[in-house]
Design an enzyme around this catalytic site. Sequence first.
Site, PDB file in Angstrom:
ATOM      1  CG  ASN A 234      -0.444   0.131   2.702  1.00  7.28           C
ATOM      2  OD1 ASN A 234       0.817   0.818   2.879  1.00  7.28           O
ATOM      3  ND2 ASN A 234      -0.348  -1.289   3.223  1.00  7.28           N
ATOM      4  CG  ASP A 303      -5.787  -5.919   7.416  1.00  8.16           C
ATOM      5  OD1 ASP A 303      -5.443  -5.985   8.142  1.00  8.16           O
ATOM      6  OD2 ASP A 303      -6.894  -5.097   7.032  1.00  8.16           O
ATOM      7  CE  LYS A 313       8.528 -11.783 -15.194  1.00 12.20           C
ATOM      8  NZ  LYS A 313       8.780 -10.951 -16.097  1.00 12.20           N
ATOM      9  CB  ILE A 333       0.772  -6.232  14.744  1.00 10.46           C
ATOM     10  CG1 ILE A 333       1.956  -6.761  13.560  1.00 10.46           C
ATOM     11  CG2 ILE A 333       1.947  -6.083  16.065  1.00 10.46           C
ATOM     12  CD1 ILE A 333       2.524  -6.252  12.714  1.00 10.46           C
ATOM     13  CG  PHE A 350      -2.537   5.986  13.534  1.00 10.43           C
ATOM     14  CD1 PHE A 350      -1.667   5.584  15.209  1.00 10.43           C
ATOM     15  CD2 PHE A 350      -2.514   6.713  13.506  1.00 10.43           C
ATOM     16  CE1 PHE A 350      -0.809   6.654  15.729  1.00 10.43           C
ATOM     17  CE2 PHE A 350      -1.517   8.160  14.454  1.00 10.43           C
ATOM     18  CZ  PHE A 350      -1.098   7.754  15.341  1.00 10.43           C
ATOM     19  CE  LYS A 364     -10.670  -0.539  12.752  1.00 11.56           C
ATOM     20  NZ  LYS A 364      -9.606  -0.123  11.378  1.00 11.56           N
ATOM     21  CE  LYS A 368      -7.508  -3.563  15.322  1.00 14.45           C
ATOM     22  NZ  LYS A 368      -6.149  -3.746  14.375  1.00 14.45           N
TER      23      LYS A 368
END
Length: 423
Positions: A234, A303, A313, A333, A350, A364, A368
Amino acid sequence: MEKYFPQAAFAGRRVHLGVTGSISAYKALDLLRALYKAGLRVSVGLTEAGSRFVSPLSFKTLGAERVYNGMFPAAVARNGGAGELSAGIDLGEGFDPIGHLTPGAWADAFIIYPASATTLARITSGMADEMLAAQALAFPKPLLLAPAMNPRMWQNPATQENCATLRRRGHIILEPEAGRVACNEEGQGKLVDLRIAYLAVLAALSEQDFAGRKLMLTMGPTREQWDGVRFWSNPSTGVMGAAFAVAASLRGAEVHAICGPGCPWLPPAIKRYDILSSREMNAQAQALWPEMDYGIFTAAVADFYPEPFGESKFKKSEAVDGFSISFRPGPDILAGLGRQKAAGQKIVGFAAETSDLQTSVRKKLVAKNADLLVGNLIGVEDSGFAGSQNQVFVADRQGREESWQVMPKAEVAWRVLDWLLRL
Ligand code: C5P
């Protein structure tokens, strides 16, 4: 200067910048500029030799409030100095007859960048026969010295013993770097990196409210390899994490940064662990966590990771009509460490969301087992991923919630750390 370095917290603080006779004296202009742009007020003292390399006028033009150069006006005029700009003559306010004492009363920190062997020797032995050394001897607050010289001069026991003495007296020596010096010799003697000097000044100005605490961060993206050349990732840049790492380090924390690929430069005072995949990030975080007081999880962890094809390849000819890849769930984590949290350990998570920011931040926070959660909406212009600014909603376990204006990520980090200390 790096966009994740703090600025606002230091606006209006005062620094005296000393410059001595070294070819690297031109780099002091960049240091002045960086401090000035961060809103600090800067005065400058040049030795006579320093002003042979860079003119007092250059410092004045770039924002120095006062430029001292030599003890007496006449001495500088004789040396071909820049006329009324030199010799402690304060532009606009007149000659300062106690120029050797003024920085000690005015400035909050004093850095000599670069510091020559002579200036180090003068300060060590208390020789006040020159303006800059006299200013250093009369300076009661943090004094930082960044030596720069030929490697043989640096290695000479006279210089080494002077530096050891200066350190013992509580002054901060910013060790020169190794490399090819201006005289083309290889060795240790190059003026320390501008960023390290800049951060050392900010550290000297910072309240050490994280002293004695250990703080771990995850930052940047993770890279989940699929075949020999392709991966799943990302666009996270690690800037938010770097802002936290630097801020906590300036405030005295022992910082451990677990960095995904492409994370920015961090000062050497921060222990850096470079990893690629979410599983590597998790293993490193698990290993560090038991020793930590704080965990700050800014990483954009994948995720899921693709079922690996292997080391080679994958060939286009093997799937002319396209193909599918299956993914497996990777470790969460933060949630894993949240479950293992011991008494006294604090966690900041975050959440980057595309909608329903406040609801998912609240969810969250609990799911978490975090103590503080910082959320931002993805898609807000110049905020979040890859930018230098962020607009966040912050919530803690005591039910306190705040929405902040768009602000530099460095400032978000600084404020979240303030909040963390109050928890
Ligand atoms: O569940 P979600 O990805 O939205 O949670 C975001 C928070 O959890 C961030 O602090 C992120 O660093 C952390 N996280 C993690 N491991 C994951 C996914 C997210 O530590 N696999």
